[in-house]
Design a protein around this motif. Structure first.
Motif, short mmCIF file in Angstrom:
data_model
loop_
_atom_site.label_atom_id
_atom_site.label_comp_id
_atom_site.label_asym_id
_atom_site.label_seq_id
_atom_site.Cartn_x
_atom_site.Cartn_y
_atom_site.Cartn_z
N GLY A 20 0.78 -1.26 -0.07
CA GLY A 20 0.21 0.04 0.02
C GLY A 20 0.95 1.25 -0.16
O GLY A 20 0.32 2.40 -0.29
N MET A 77 -5.82 -0.66 -8.68
CA MET A 77 -6.15 -0.68 -7.26
C MET A 77 -7.62 -1.11 -6.84
O MET A 77 -7.64 -1.79 -5.84
CB MET A 77 -6.14 0.90 -6.99
CG MET A 77 -4.74 1.67 -6.84
SD MET A 77 -4.89 3.26 -6.54
CE MET A 77 -5.27 3.20 -4.79
N PHE A 86 1.48 -4.45 -3.01
CA PHE A 86 0.20 -4.88 -2.99
C PHE A 86 0.05 -6.07 -3.95
O PHE A 86 -1.19 -6.63 -4.12
CB PHE A 86 -0.57 -3.67 -3.98
CG PHE A 86 -0.33 -3.40 -5.26
CD1 PHE A 86 -0.92 -3.70 -6.23
CD2 PHE A 86 0.65 -2.78 -5.55
CE1 PHE A 86 -0.74 -3.68 -7.53
CE2 PHE A 86 1.53 -2.53 -7.15
CZ PHE A 86 0.47 -2.76 -8.03
N CYS A 130 -7.98 1.83 -0.52
CA CYS A 130 -7.77 1.61 -2.05
C CYS A 130 -8.94 2.00 -2.85
O CYS A 130 -8.65 2.64 -3.91
CB CYS A 130 -7.30 0.30 -2.09
SG CYS A 130 -5.57 -0.33 -1.88
#
Length: 267
Positions: free
Chosen positions: A21, A105, A171, A252
């Motif tokens: 992140g 994302m 991520f 996100c």
């Protein structure tokens, strides 16, 4: 200075807590909140994320959480693919790059939400089929062709996105290790931070060789990202993993819609 400090602390805190992140939030923070262009934001974000990740990895090594052989394999493969990602980014329009970023994302948010809401029974049922298993006797990875190829594949994908989107790759690494290994969350976070730090160093070195112009006012962003990392690593053992995953998914989604709006020219 104040805004740069607050955003840097937030980025470091998120990365310290989740092992991911940092990069995926740092680029939108620089672009949307600080008005930095996408080309400059990517390497600046990687510098902040890479330095913070190395600090977190050192803490993980000290605690014996880092799967360093797996981290080195993913880092080497990721480092080889990172320049390819950077080359692709230079060929794409900025708007399209931001749209790709926003879509990635959303996928990450969905996967994080799934992980946070799945039951303990379903997790235990999956363990028998995972490619990268820890030995019950040694606590280390059982290395074979399947596990090596899986870890190399994770490194390749994370390296490609690191170069293309200016993110640390956590991520991808964290959800992938959760999916394909039975490593504890503490081990996944620490291993992810080590990979992020090493791959980021390769990508930043390339940006410097191409003549990176450092915006001096963003120095505070980098400094306070390190502060946030220290705070996140201190707090993370005391927070439930599912709570962190759900919060990360929500953040996100919010940032993804902002980036998509900018990519489509709405903002």
């Amino acid at each position: 200075m104040v805004l740069e400090s607050v955003l840097g602390t937030a980025i470091g805190l998120v990365m310290g807590l989740t092992g991911a992140g940092g990069g995926i939030l740092a680029v939108p923070a620089l672009v949307v909140a600080l008005g930095v262009d996408m080309v400059t934001a990517a390497p600046v974000a990687l510098i902040a994320v890479g330095l913070s990740a190395m600090l977190g990895a050192i803490d993980g090594l000290r605690r014996g959480w880092v799967r360093y052989k797996a981290a080195m394999l993913m880092s080497v493969v990721g480092g080889l693919l990172s320049p390819l990602g950077a080359a692709i980014a230079r060929l794409l329009p900025v708007g399209l790059l931001m749209i790709i970023f926003g879509c990635v994302m959303l996928v990450v948010a969905f996967r994080s939400y799934q992980k946070a809401t799945c039951s303990a029974d379903s997790e235990n049922c999956e363990n028998a089929n995972k490619a990268c298993m820890l030995s019950p006797s040694t606590g280390r990875f059982i290395w074979n062709r399947r596990s090596a190829l899986t870890l190399a594949g994770i490194g390749a994908v994370s390296g490609l996105f690191t170069g293309m989107l200016g993110v640390g790759g956590g991520f991808i690494i964290v959800p992938a290790l959760q999916r394909f290994s039975n490593v504890s969350m503490h081990g996944i976070v620490a291993t992810s931070l080590m990979v992020i730090g090493l791959i980021s160093a390769v990508t930043v070195s390339q940006a410097v060789s191409l003549g990176l112009q450092w915006p001096t006012h963003l120095t505070w962003f980098v400094v306070f990202a390190l502060v946030g990392m220290f705070a996140g690593r201190a707090v993370s053992p005391h927070l439930p993993a599912r709570t962190l995953q759900m919060a990360f998914a929500i953040v996100c989604v919010g940032v993804a819609f902002i980036i998509l709006a900018k990519g489509f020219g709405v903002l």
